[in-house]
Design an enzyme around this catalytic site. Sequence first.
Site, mmCIF file in Angstrom:
data_model
loop_
_atom_site.group_PDB
_atom_site.id
_atom_site.type_symbol
_atom_site.label_atom_id
_atom_site.label_comp_id
_atom_site.label_asym_id
_atom_site.label_seq_id
_atom_site.Cartn_x
_atom_site.Cartn_y
_atom_site.Cartn_z
ATOM 1 N N CYS A 67 0.617 -1.305 -0.025
ATOM 2 C CA CYS A 67 -0.182 0.349 -0.116
ATOM 3 C C CYS A 67 0.763 1.507 0.022
ATOM 4 O O CYS A 67 1.592 1.319 0.918
ATOM 5 C CB CYS A 67 -0.984 -0.022 1.118
ATOM 6 S SG CYS A 67 -1.756 1.355 1.471
ATOM 7 N N CYS B 127 0.424 3.789 3.041
ATOM 8 C CA CYS B 127 0.641 2.942 4.378
ATOM 9 C C CYS B 127 2.571 3.495 4.228
ATOM 10 O O CYS B 127 3.378 3.445 4.767
ATOM 11 C CB CYS B 127 0.733 1.557 4.335
ATOM 12 S SG CYS B 127 -1.393 1.185 5.187
ATOM 13 N N ASP C 245 -1.546 16.396 -2.864
ATOM 14 C CA ASP C 245 -1.209 15.831 -3.571
ATOM 15 C C ASP C 245 -0.181 15.569 -4.193
ATOM 16 O O ASP C 245 0.173 16.609 -5.382
ATOM 17 C CB ASP C 245 -2.856 15.428 -4.577
ATOM 18 C CG ASP C 245 -3.153 14.538 -4.966
ATOM 19 O OD1 ASP C 245 -4.066 13.906 -4.931
ATOM 20 O OD2 ASP C 245 -2.411 14.605 -6.264
ATOM 21 N N HIS D 299 -4.679 1.469 8.460
ATOM 22 C CA HIS D 299 -4.959 0.947 6.511
ATOM 23 C C HIS D 299 -6.506 -0.058 6.853
ATOM 24 O O HIS D 299 -6.715 -0.666 7.157
ATOM 25 C CB HIS D 299 -4.318 0.049 6.504
ATOM 26 C CG HIS D 299 -4.695 -0.562 4.570
ATOM 27 N ND1 HIS D 299 -4.065 -0.392 3.890
ATOM 28 C CD2 HIS D 299 -5.402 -1.515 4.580
ATOM 29 C CE1 HIS D 299 -4.590 -0.291 2.575
ATOM 30 N NE2 HIS D 299 -5.655 -1.144 3.092
ATOM 31 N N ASN E 131 -13.700 9.524 -3.138
ATOM 32 C CA ASN E 131 -13.458 9.011 -4.065
ATOM 33 C C ASN E 131 -13.850 7.494 -3.398
ATOM 34 O O ASN E 131 -12.791 6.428 -2.784
ATOM 35 C CB ASN E 131 -12.859 8.875 -4.824
ATOM 36 C CG ASN E 131 -12.655 9.892 -5.614
ATOM 37 O OD1 ASN E 131 -13.378 10.628 -5.647
ATOM 38 N ND2 ASN E 131 -11.551 10.445 -6.232
ATOM 39 N N HIS F 262 -8.722 8.323 2.668
ATOM 40 C CA HIS F 262 -8.359 9.283 2.171
ATOM 41 C C HIS F 262 -9.464 10.513 1.767
ATOM 42 O O HIS F 262 -10.120 9.902 0.873
ATOM 43 C CB HIS F 262 -7.138 9.074 1.054
ATOM 44 C CG HIS F 262 -7.775 8.834 0.070
ATOM 45 N ND1 HIS F 262 -7.317 7.433 -0.384
ATOM 46 C CD2 HIS F 262 -8.127 9.655 -1.319
ATOM 47 C CE1 HIS F 262 -7.748 7.383 -1.506
ATOM 48 N NE2 HIS F 262 -7.759 8.476 -2.988
ATOM 49 N N HIS G 120 -10.193 14.062 -0.175
ATOM 50 C CA HIS G 120 -9.351 15.264 -0.731
ATOM 51 C C HIS G 120 -9.605 16.640 -0.881
ATOM 52 O O HIS G 120 -10.360 16.717 -0.480
ATOM 53 C CB HIS G 120 -9.776 14.849 -2.516
ATOM 54 C CG HIS G 120 -8.826 13.548 -3.180
ATOM 55 N ND1 HIS G 120 -8.020 13.367 -3.744
ATOM 56 C CD2 HIS G 120 -9.778 12.264 -2.879
ATOM 57 C CE1 HIS G 120 -8.155 12.231 -4.490
ATOM 58 N NE2 HIS G 120 -8.514 11.432 -4.421
HETATM 59 P P1 5GP Z 1 -7.666 8.440 -5.315
HETATM 60 O O1 5GP Z 1 -7.798 8.711 -6.823
HETATM 61 O O2 5GP Z 1 -7.056 7.340 -5.119
HETATM 62 O O3 5GP Z 1 -9.388 8.829 -5.174
HETATM 63 O O4 5GP Z 1 -7.013 9.303 -4.526
HETATM 64 C C1 5GP Z 1 -5.518 9.384 -5.179
HETATM 65 C C2 5GP Z 1 -4.722 10.283 -5.035
HETATM 66 O O5 5GP Z 1 -3.363 9.811 -4.888
HETATM 67 C C3 5GP Z 1 -4.241 10.793 -6.394
HETATM 68 O O6 5GP Z 1 -4.952 12.192 -6.456
HETATM 69 C C4 5GP Z 1 -3.469 10.750 -6.921
HETATM 70 O O7 5GP Z 1 -2.699 12.194 -7.290
HETATM 71 C C5 5GP Z 1 -2.778 10.862 -5.313
HETATM 72 N N1 5GP Z 1 -1.385 9.472 -5.311
HETATM 73 C C6 5GP Z 1 -0.795 9.206 -6.371
HETATM 74 N N2 5GP Z 1 0.529 8.861 -5.656
HETATM 75 C C7 5GP Z 1 1.066 9.384 -5.124
HETATM 76 C C8 5GP Z 1 2.278 9.969 -3.992
HETATM 77 O O8 5GP Z 1 2.811 9.230 -4.657
HETATM 78 N N3 5GP Z 1 2.310 10.498 -3.933
HETATM 79 C C9 5GP Z 1 1.863 11.995 -3.643
HETATM 80 N N4 5GP Z 1 1.233 12.639 -2.654
HETATM 81 N N5 5GP Z 1 0.210 11.518 -4.237
HETATM 82 C C10 5GP Z 1 -0.226 9.852 -4.417
HETATM 83 ZN ZN ZN Z 2 -2.367 1.439 3.551
#
Ligand code: 5GP
Ligand code: ZN
Length: 117
Positions: A9, A12, A35, A51, A90, A103, A105
Amino acid sequence: MAGEPQEDCLFCKIVAGQIPATIVRETETTIAFRDINPQAPTHVLVIPKVHYRDAAELAAARPDVAADILRETQAVADDDKLESYRVVFNTGSGAGQTVWHAHAHVLGGRGLQWPPG
Ligand code: 5GP
Ligand code: ZN
């Protein structure tokens, strides 16, 4: 086991400090970091240190930590001096979830359309 760190993960690994992130806030139970692919001038992710795969699973297992996440979204907005902002969870791939660690946003700093896409 539910709540335990998962080896595969990404978030994590950020919690463990194994992957760098721009951390803007930390509490006993949460961290908040920018992000990597921001969709607004403020785009911060607030995550639990434990987690769970999504917000609903977190709320069912750890309502205390789910409340901490919500409190921290306001703190992020205050830190970035946002009067208005949006909090998004999401949930499921059809809604754009790509990381399976709960998470929030926090988006702000520009006009936000309603309804969202
Ligand atoms: P989801 O699409 O699951 O709602 O959000 C995941 C978010 O994690 C996305 O907006 C993506 O840009 C962000 N993200 C993915 N990998 C990384 C990373 O390695 N570091 C950071 N800071 N954000 C990440
Ligand atoms: Zn996790």
